[in-house]
Write a protein that holds these residues in place. Structure first.
Motif, mmCIF file in Angstrom:
data_model
loop_
_atom_site.group_PDB
_atom_site.id
_atom_site.type_symbol
_atom_site.label_atom_id
_atom_site.label_comp_id
_atom_site.label_asym_id
_atom_site.label_seq_id
_atom_site.Cartn_x
_atom_site.Cartn_y
_atom_site.Cartn_z
ATOM 1 N N SER A 16 37.585 46.204 48.707
ATOM 2 C CA SER A 16 38.236 47.452 47.386
ATOM 3 C C SER A 16 38.903 48.868 47.929
ATOM 4 O O SER A 16 40.257 49.457 47.844
ATOM 5 C CB SER A 16 36.807 47.730 46.090
ATOM 6 O OG SER A 16 36.802 46.058 45.680
ATOM 7 N N LEU A 17 38.383 49.071 48.842
ATOM 8 C CA LEU A 17 38.806 50.666 49.235
ATOM 9 C C LEU A 17 40.090 50.277 49.768
ATOM 10 O O LEU A 17 41.142 50.722 49.476
ATOM 11 C CB LEU A 17 37.981 51.204 49.927
ATOM 12 C CG LEU A 17 36.329 52.084 49.549
ATOM 13 C CD1 LEU A 17 35.812 52.733 49.895
ATOM 14 C CD2 LEU A 17 36.892 52.652 48.339
ATOM 15 N N GLN A 20 42.707 49.967 47.676
ATOM 16 C CA GLN A 20 43.613 50.759 47.518
ATOM 17 C C GLN A 20 44.390 51.910 48.176
ATOM 18 O O GLN A 20 45.237 51.722 47.895
ATOM 19 C CB GLN A 20 42.643 50.954 46.358
ATOM 20 C CG GLN A 20 42.759 52.713 46.280
ATOM 21 C CD GLN A 20 43.825 53.004 45.420
ATOM 22 O OE1 GLN A 20 43.842 51.681 44.490
ATOM 23 N NE2 GLN A 20 43.848 53.195 44.911
ATOM 24 N N ALA A 23 47.594 50.015 49.425
ATOM 25 C CA ALA A 23 48.166 50.044 47.722
ATOM 26 C C ALA A 23 48.687 48.289 47.878
ATOM 27 O O ALA A 23 49.245 47.566 47.394
ATOM 28 C CB ALA A 23 49.510 50.764 48.003
ATOM 29 N N ASN A 25 46.748 46.070 45.974
ATOM 30 C CA ASN A 25 45.662 46.081 44.488
ATOM 31 C C ASN A 25 46.801 46.581 43.358
ATOM 32 O O ASN A 25 47.681 47.658 44.232
ATOM 33 C CB ASN A 25 44.915 45.678 43.817
ATOM 34 C CG ASN A 25 44.542 46.981 44.589
ATOM 35 O OD1 ASN A 25 44.737 48.180 44.816
ATOM 36 N ND2 ASN A 25 43.208 47.496 43.457
ATOM 37 N N ASP A 26 47.840 46.203 42.703
ATOM 38 C CA ASP A 26 48.783 46.219 41.639
ATOM 39 C C ASP A 26 48.789 46.483 40.449
ATOM 40 O O ASP A 26 48.377 45.595 39.909
ATOM 41 C CB ASP A 26 50.429 46.494 42.130
ATOM 42 C CG ASP A 26 51.549 47.059 42.087
ATOM 43 O OD1 ASP A 26 51.092 48.374 41.137
ATOM 44 O OD2 ASP A 26 52.669 46.950 41.274
ATOM 45 N N ASN A 33 44.628 49.325 38.266
ATOM 46 C CA ASN A 33 44.305 49.551 38.895
ATOM 47 C C ASN A 33 43.015 49.963 38.607
ATOM 48 O O ASN A 33 42.799 50.784 38.369
ATOM 49 C CB ASN A 33 45.572 50.730 39.038
ATOM 50 C CG ASN A 33 45.272 50.765 40.668
ATOM 51 O OD1 ASN A 33 44.433 50.381 41.287
ATOM 52 N ND2 ASN A 33 45.909 52.018 41.345
ATOM 53 N N TRP A 35 40.519 49.682 41.071
ATOM 54 C CA TRP A 35 39.417 49.194 42.371
ATOM 55 C C TRP A 35 37.839 50.221 42.085
ATOM 56 O O TRP A 35 36.944 48.957 43.439
ATOM 57 C CB TRP A 35 39.917 49.708 43.298
ATOM 58 C CG TRP A 35 40.611 51.573 43.852
ATOM 59 C CD1 TRP A 35 41.783 52.136 42.351
ATOM 60 C CD2 TRP A 35 39.972 52.193 43.823
ATOM 61 N NE1 TRP A 35 41.576 53.217 42.418
ATOM 62 C CE2 TRP A 35 40.339 53.409 43.689
ATOM 63 C CE3 TRP A 35 38.591 52.187 44.542
ATOM 64 C CZ2 TRP A 35 39.498 54.438 44.116
ATOM 65 C CZ3 TRP A 35 37.912 53.050 45.812
ATOM 66 C CH2 TRP A 35 38.058 54.657 44.769
ATOM 67 N N ILE A 74 39.231 43.305 41.754
ATOM 68 C CA ILE A 74 40.365 43.681 42.509
ATOM 69 C C ILE A 74 40.857 42.010 42.490
ATOM 70 O O ILE A 74 41.727 42.072 43.524
ATOM 71 C CB ILE A 74 39.755 43.846 44.152
ATOM 72 C CG1 ILE A 74 38.522 43.444 44.273
ATOM 73 C CG2 ILE A 74 40.148 45.409 43.743
ATOM 74 C CD1 ILE A 74 38.290 43.661 45.772
#
Length: 107
Positions: A16-17, A20, A23, A25-26, A33, A35, A74
């Motif tokens: 997850s980090l 993010q 970039a 995941n959008d 967003n 996350w 996510i």
């Protein structure tokens, strides 16, 4: 199974980090967003590892919550962690249904 659940939770946090920070995941591909919901799912998955030896039902509920939050946060990036958590969930269900005293011998 405790270690597998801990690895799955930590992997969920790191994925997850990383998603993010890089970039990945959008808003176009996921529910937004969010996350941090994936991170929360990973934290809950890690906490479920500590309760496996104490209370199997509580651990199973925490793993299910972690799976739902991870996919909501996510999406498909959480699939490796979800697969590991699903293995732990199957083990807990098998252990619960095959425990002593669960069989009805009066029939």
């Amino acid at each position: 199974m405790k270690n597998l659940s801990m690895i799955a939770g930590l992997l969920g946090i790191f994925v997850s980090l990383a998603a993010q920070l890089f970039a990945i995941n959008d808003d176009d591909y996921h529910f937004g967003n969010i996350w941090f919901v994936g991170v929360l799912g990973g934290i809950i998955g890690t906490l479920s590892a500590f309760s496996i030896n104490i209370n199997n039902k509580k651990a199973a509920v925490l793993i299910i919550i972690s799976l739902l939050l991870g996919f909501a946060g996510i999406g498909s990036l959480y699939s490796v962690s979800a697969f590991l958590q699903f293995i732990t969930l199957i083990y807990l269900a098998y252990k619960h249904f095959h425990a002593k005293g669960d069989y009805n011998t009066n029939e």
